[in-house]
Design a protein around this motif. Structure first.
Motif, short mmCIF file in Angstrom:
data_model
loop_
_atom_site.label_atom_id
_atom_site.label_comp_id
_atom_site.label_asym_id
_atom_site.label_seq_id
_atom_site.Cartn_x
_atom_site.Cartn_y
_atom_site.Cartn_z
N ARG A 118 0.82 -1.21 0.00
CA ARG A 118 0.00 0.00 0.00
C ARG A 118 0.86 1.26 0.00
O ARG A 118 0.49 2.27 -0.60
CB ARG A 118 -0.92 0.00 1.22
N ILE A 119 1.99 1.19 0.67
CA ILE A 119 2.87 2.35 0.70
C ILE A 119 3.45 2.61 -0.68
O ILE A 119 3.51 3.74 -1.16
CB ILE A 119 4.00 2.14 1.73
N GLU A 120 3.88 1.54 -1.34
CA GLU A 120 4.41 1.63 -2.71
C GLU A 120 3.40 1.02 -3.67
O GLU A 120 3.69 0.07 -4.40
CB GLU A 120 5.76 0.91 -2.80
N ALA A 121 2.19 1.58 -3.66
CA ALA A 121 1.09 1.01 -4.44
C ALA A 121 1.39 1.00 -5.94
O ALA A 121 1.12 0.02 -6.63
CB ALA A 121 -0.20 1.77 -4.17
N THR A 122 1.98 2.08 -6.44
CA THR A 122 2.27 2.16 -7.87
C THR A 122 3.26 1.10 -8.29
O THR A 122 3.08 0.40 -9.30
CB THR A 122 2.81 3.55 -8.22
N PHE A 123 4.33 0.96 -7.51
CA PHE A 123 5.34 -0.06 -7.82
C PHE A 123 4.75 -1.46 -7.73
O PHE A 123 5.01 -2.32 -8.58
CB PHE A 123 6.52 0.07 -6.85
N TYR A 124 3.91 -1.70 -6.71
CA TYR A 124 3.31 -3.02 -6.53
C TYR A 124 2.38 -3.35 -7.69
O TYR A 124 2.39 -4.48 -8.20
CB TYR A 124 2.54 -3.05 -5.21
N GLN A 125 1.58 -2.39 -8.12
CA GLN A 125 0.67 -2.63 -9.24
C GLN A 125 1.44 -2.88 -10.53
O GLN A 125 1.06 -3.73 -11.34
CB GLN A 125 -0.26 -1.43 -9.40
N THR A 126 2.54 -2.15 -10.71
CA THR A 126 3.37 -2.38 -11.89
C THR A 126 3.98 -3.78 -11.86
O THR A 126 4.03 -4.47 -12.89
CB THR A 126 4.49 -1.33 -11.96
N MET A 127 4.44 -4.19 -10.68
CA MET A 127 5.03 -5.52 -10.54
C MET A 127 3.99 -6.61 -10.81
O MET A 127 4.28 -7.60 -11.48
CB MET A 127 5.60 -5.68 -9.12
N GLN A 128 2.77 -6.41 -10.30
CA GLN A 128 1.71 -7.39 -10.53
C GLN A 128 1.34 -7.47 -12.01
O GLN A 128 1.10 -8.56 -12.54
CB GLN A 128 0.48 -7.04 -9.69
N ALA A 129 1.30 -6.31 -12.66
CA ALA A 129 0.98 -6.30 -14.09
C ALA A 129 2.06 -7.03 -14.88
O ALA A 129 1.77 -7.76 -15.84
CB ALA A 129 0.84 -4.86 -14.58
N ASP A 130 3.32 -6.85 -14.48
CA ASP A 130 4.42 -7.53 -15.16
C ASP A 130 4.32 -9.04 -14.95
O ASP A 130 4.56 -9.82 -15.88
CB ASP A 130 5.75 -7.00 -14.62
N ARG A 131 3.97 -9.46 -13.74
CA ARG A 131 3.81 -10.89 -13.47
C ARG A 131 2.68 -11.49 -14.30
O ARG A 131 2.81 -12.59 -14.84
CB ARG A 131 3.55 -11.11 -11.99
#
Length: 305
Positions: free
Chosen positions: A152-165
């Motif tokens: 949640r703190i790094e929501a943008t990075f996490y969403q990008t990582m999930q999209a890449d996965r």
């Protein structure tokens, strides 16, 4: 706070950390470009050490061992000012902490008149997959605090990582489908070419179920040989990629950590998951040709040209 060095000044972000615990939770030591990691005790002259971002060092023309003067406002409204000795320069000019001054926790508490108070705690859990669940549980235990997982703190990075996965998963599904079709076509052609052979086998009393098992075993045996052959070629490459990797022409900054080698991971998952997928796919692929062979009758097989 405002930082002074020699004859220049610049605004900076002051961050107090526990020198003994921070390195267990973050990669602060890996961010050090030059110098040494500081401790929580002052030097013989009574000055605490500090680690500064590379942009601060460049702007104020500071080197290791130089004095850094910080001026700010304490939590009680008083004027905060103190002198610190530069022990290390952190990251590069593209790092997110290029304008950050790291202080030992006890030094920052004294500088900002915080007594023994802190603004945040960083917790490293043993089961990363339960980050969200643990954060929600802690929030219930400490309702007066804001407990947030890194997702949640790094929501943008996490969403990008999930999209890449997800993109990788879709690509893997597509590759498996293409392999599935290719292997199915190969086995089916093999069955068609051996129609007379299967007719003879049926004529001497072989049951249809035995033909299905025969084709299935043949497919699995070929799959096993393919996997063994692939492992002989791939294991040395993965071992080299894990221990040596690719040397990048220029260091890359990722979250303040400098990378110049691109390395892989040597784990059982890397081997077991593809092998499992290949075996399951092979078993499924061998079923349609097996059922086709099972429906062959000796008369029809002999009539084929």
């Amino acid at each position: 706070a405002l930082a002074y060095g020699k004859d220049k000044s610049t605004p900076v972000k002051v961050l107090g950390i526990d020198p003994n615990l921070e390195s267990d939770v973050t990669r602060i030591k890996d961010k050090i470009f030059s110098g040494d990691y500081f401790g929580d005790r002052p030097n013989p002259d009574g000055y605490y050490q500090t680690m500064i971002g590379s942009s601060i060092a460049k702007s104020l023309k500071l080197n290791l061992g130089d004095e850094l003067i910080l001026i700010g406002q304490g939590a009680d409204g008083s004027i905060a000012n103190d002198i610190f000795i530069v022990s290390a320069i952190v990251g590069n000019e593209n790092s997110f902490d290029r304008m950050t001054v790291y202080l030992p926790l006890i030094a920052s508490q004294s500088f900002l008149s915080l007594s023994d108070e802190v603004h945040q705690y960083a917790i490293l859990v043993k089961t990363p997959k339960r980050n969200l669940e643990i954060a929600d549980e802690l929030q219930k235990v400490f309702p007066g605090l804001d407990v947030e997982p890194w997702q949640r703190i790094e929501a943008t990075f996490y969403q990008t990582m999930q999209a890449d996965r997800k993109g990788n998963q879709y690509a893997l599904v597509l590759i498996v489908f293409l392999v599935f079709v290719g292997v199915l076509n190969t086995i089916l052609m093999s069955v068609l070419e051996r129609t007379k052979e299967f007719g003879v086998i049926r004529a001497i009393g072989c049951r249809p179920s035995r033909l299905i098992i025969l084709i299935n075993l043949e497919t699995l045996f070929l799959t096993f040989l393919s996997i063994v052959f692939a492992l002989i070629i791939v294991i040395p490459l993965i071992y080299w990629f894990t221990n040596v990797g690719f040397l990048l022409s220029e260091p890359v900054d990722m979250g303040g950590v400098m990378f110049q080698h691109m390395r892989g991971e040597f784990s059982l998952y890397v081997f077991l998951m593809p092998m499992l997928v290949v075996f399951i796919t092979s078993m499924l692929v061998s079923l349609p040709p097996g059922f086709r062979a099972a429906r062959i009758t000796p008369k029809n097989a002999m009539d084929r040209n």
